[in-house]
Enzyme design. Structure first.
Site, PDB file in Angstrom:
ATOM      1  N   ASN A 153       0.810  -1.180   0.053  1.00 19.37           N
ATOM      2  CA  ASN A 153      -0.155   0.025  -0.041  1.00 19.37           C
ATOM      3  C   ASN A 153       0.764   1.287  -0.119  1.00 19.37           C
ATOM      4  O   ASN A 153       0.491   2.363  -0.575  1.00 19.37           O
ATOM      5  CB  ASN A 153      -0.977  -0.017   1.043  1.00 19.37           C
ATOM      6  N   GLY A 229       2.107  -6.090   7.345  1.00 17.52           N
ATOM      7  CA  GLY A 229       1.166  -6.589   6.371  1.00 17.52           C
ATOM      8  C   GLY A 229      -0.305  -6.927   7.108  1.00 17.52           C
ATOM      9  O   GLY A 229      -0.594  -6.526   8.092  1.00 17.52           O
ATOM     10  N   THR A 231      -3.061  -9.154   8.976  1.00 12.82           N
ATOM     11  CA  THR A 231      -3.018  -9.943  10.251  1.00 12.82           C
ATOM     12  C   THR A 231      -2.959 -11.619  10.219  1.00 12.82           C
ATOM     13  O   THR A 231      -2.117 -12.146  10.899  1.00 12.82           O
ATOM     14  CB  THR A 231      -4.393  -9.672  11.093  1.00 12.82           C
ATOM     15  N   ALA A 232      -3.514 -11.978   9.078  1.00 11.21           N
ATOM     16  CA  ALA A 232      -3.480 -13.440   9.120  1.00 11.21           C
ATOM     17  C   ALA A 232      -2.002 -13.828   8.562  1.00 11.21           C
ATOM     18  O   ALA A 232      -1.478 -14.814   9.088  1.00 11.21           O
ATOM     19  CB  ALA A 232      -4.305 -13.921   7.782  1.00 11.21           C
ATOM     20  N   THR A 233      -1.373 -13.051   7.898  1.00 13.26           N
ATOM     21  CA  THR A 233       0.145 -13.433   7.398  1.00 13.26           C
ATOM     22  C   THR A 233       0.910 -13.242   8.673  1.00 13.26           C
ATOM     23  O   THR A 233       2.025 -14.093   8.786  1.00 13.26           O
ATOM     24  CB  THR A 233       0.696 -12.425   6.272  1.00 13.26           C
ATOM     25  N   GLU A 251       3.534  -5.484  12.328  1.00 11.16           N
ATOM     26  CA  GLU A 251       2.574  -4.280  12.280  1.00 11.16           C
ATOM     27  C   GLU A 251       1.527  -4.775  11.097  1.00 11.16           C
ATOM     28  O   GLU A 251       1.587  -4.889   9.954  1.00 11.16           O
ATOM     29  CB  GLU A 251       3.477  -2.984  11.464  1.00 11.16           C
ATOM     30  N   CYS A 285      -3.286   1.579   6.252  1.00 12.09           N
ATOM     31  CA  CYS A 285      -3.793   0.834   7.528  1.00 12.09           C
ATOM     32  C   CYS A 285      -4.274   1.798   8.387  1.00 12.09           C
ATOM     33  O   CYS A 285      -4.711   1.486   9.477  1.00 12.09           O
ATOM     34  CB  CYS A 285      -2.387   0.325   8.014  1.00 12.09           C
ATOM     35  N   GLU A 464       7.475   0.360  16.136  1.00 16.67           N
ATOM     36  CA  GLU A 464       8.265   0.998  15.054  1.00 16.67           C
ATOM     37  C   GLU A 464       8.652   2.554  15.469  1.00 16.67           C
ATOM     38  O   GLU A 464       7.953   2.950  16.449  1.00 16.67           O
ATOM     39  CB  GLU A 464       7.986   0.815  13.748  1.00 16.67           C
TER      40      GLU A 464
END
Ligand code: NAD
Length: 483
Positions: A153, A229, A231-233, A251, A285, A464
């Site tokens: 993104n 990236g 949440t599932a990843t 993140e 995000c 971060e």
């Protein structure tokens, strides 16, 4: 600095083809056609990158902060000098307006490098004195070889946000940009070569997440993973990395609330709410996707917001008049459209947008969608619970501060939130109770790079930004010396 048709990996200081000899199509989302090819890298390329990084580490980690500062500043200068080419490449790759890439994405990318190049000059560790006995001091040492994996993104913006602190603090990096938007990372590899970054200090391996990305995460000699990236990843990465005790910064996704009280500065709120809803087609995000408005101004807000949203120009990202460009891919556009259908099934009313836009001309096959506003959905429904990551927001009235906080906190995510009010006490009270890593009061996406950045709940682990990033990429070692 021109984009090439066949991208190459950047390993050991050289541009090299993937071991497999295979390539993946890279699509320009504004025209819906393949325009270049990305290395389909596998564990062999990752292995070479890790070996190169290990070889470079002793010298890079001990050459001194001033040398690292000078090289990173040079790379930043090269990006800035080639801003136009970088911005155009980012726009073609991601579908975002070139006006956004040239004022947000690329300037932030060279600022990330400058920010951490200078930060490392000032980074210091603590000492703890045991009076009359001993002194403890903390060494902050680089980890070694680290992995940095970023999404599509904000491609170069987020890629540099990770690699800059990693490199500044003396680590060597094996990195992977998103396979959907690899071009500016590829241009960065050329900038690093021109800027004199020693071979192997940064390695960029292109390819698919489950293959190339997974190989980086699994590699036993990669000490830490910094990932941005979905949440599932993130969950999958944690499953792989946690059992072998890799340091992890995750993140992840968001479903951010925007709470608007009746006493706010209506005009400023409206300008910023339009931005926070639809910048980059809602593919940030930090975008606010659930808007809660205090009842006395709900109807006024709704009517004005719909009117202004309808004025947004969706069109060719190469044209300066386009407010919104294309969505990043066909699959993503279909995902967003599926949520619009779901919203109606769940009882929502689409007040505007949600329909594909025929831009015509060169952009005939592009993935364009009119920004959508939905009303009438409860917090419990999937449309309000799941991350859509597109130009779609829901709006809902509320009556009390308590209710607004409960709605805002009523999802599994906790990345960012926005509060609009001119009541100072209320602003503080609400900020304190919001379950989010970031709270903006009367503004949105106003970023100071020194501040901690990250989410709570399913929006991630770790922070971060500023010292937080430099701490992540270093290991603290306490030395206790008796005297
Ligand atoms: P994604 O999770 O699909 O992919 C992100 C990166 O991970 C890509 O480079 C991908 O190739 C790689 N990847 C995929 N599977 C992998 C695996 N098994 N092992 C290692 N790497 C793998 O996310 P996306 O669709 O590219 O990006 C959108 C998501 O990113 C949204 O959920 C958005 O909220 C989130 N995001 C979060 C932040 C933040 O700061 N919290 C910032 C930007 C985007």
């Amino acid at each position: 600095m021109k984009p090439d048709k066949y991208l190459k990996n950047y390993i050991a200081g050289a541009l090299v083809p993937p071991e497999s000899g295979e390539y993946i199509d890279n699509i320009n989302p504004a025209i819906g056609q393949v325009y270049s090819y990305i290395p389909d890298s596998d564990e062999r390329d990752v292995q070479r990158a890790v070996e190169a990084a290990e070889k470079a580490f002793p010298e890079w980690s001990s050459c001194g902060v001033r040398k690292r500062f000078r090289i990173l500043m040079r790379v930043a200068d090269i990006i800035e000098q080639n801003l136009e080419e970088f911005a155009k490449a980012e726009s073609v790759d991601s579908g975002k307006p070139v006006s956004m890439a040239s004022t947000v994405d690329i300037p932030r990318a060279h600022e990330n490098l400058r920010f951490f190049a200078t930060a490392i000059l000032h980074f210091a560790a603590e000492s703890h004195h045991m009076e009359g006995q001993a002194i403890n001091y903390t060494l902050r040492q680089p980890l070694g070889v680290v992995g940095c994996i970023s999404p599509w993104n904000l491609p170069l913006y987020l890629f540099t946000w990770k690699i800059a602190p990693a490199l500044a603090s003396g680590n060597c990096v094996v990195s992977k940009p998103s396979e959907l938007t690899p071009m500016t990372a590829y241009l960065l590899s050329k900038a690093c070569m021109e800027g004199g970054l020693p071979p192997g200090v940064l390695n960029i391996v292109h390819g698919l997440g489950p293959k190339t990305g997974q190989a980086i995460v699994e590699h036993p000699r990669v000490k830490a993973i910094s990932f941005t990236g979905g949440t599932a990843t993130g969950r999958k990465i944690a499953e792989t990395a946690a059992p072998v005790f890799k340091k992890l910064s995750l993140e992840l996704g968001g479903k951010n609330p925007n709470i608007i009280f009746a006493d706010c500065d209506f005009n400023q709120m409206m300008v910023d709410t339009l931005r926070s809803s639809f910048s980059n087609n809602g593919q940030i995000c930090l975008c606010g996707s659930r808007i809660y408005v205090e009842r006395p101004i709900y109807e006024r807000f709704r009517d004005e917001f719909v009117k202004r949203t309808q004025f947004l120009k969706v069109g060719d990202p190469a044209l300066p008049v386009s407010d919104l460009g294309a969505l990043v891919s066909k699959a993503h556009m279909e995902k967003v459209q599926s949520y619009l259908k779901l919203a109606e099934v769940e009882g929502g009313k689409i007040l505007c947008g949600g329909t594909p836009v025929e831009v015509g001309g060169e952009c005939e096959g592009g993935y364009f969608l009119r920004p959508a506003i939905i009303e009438g959905l409860p917090i419990s429904c999937r449309t309000n619970q799941e991350e859509i990551f597109g130009p779609v927001v829901t709006i809902q009235p509320f009556d009390t501060e308590e209710e607004a906080i409960a709605l805002a906190n009523g999802v599994q995510y906790g990345l960012a939130s926005t509060v609009w009010t001119n009541n100072l006490q209320r602003a503080q009270r609400v900020a304190e109770r919001l379950q989010a890593g970031i709270v903006w009061i009367n503004c949105w996406m106003l970023r100071d790079l020194r501040t901690p950045f990250g989410g709570v709940k399913h929006s991630g682990v770790g922070r971060e930004g500023g010292w937080e990033a430099l701490r992540f990429f270093t290991e603290a070692k306490n030395v206790c010396m008796k005297y």
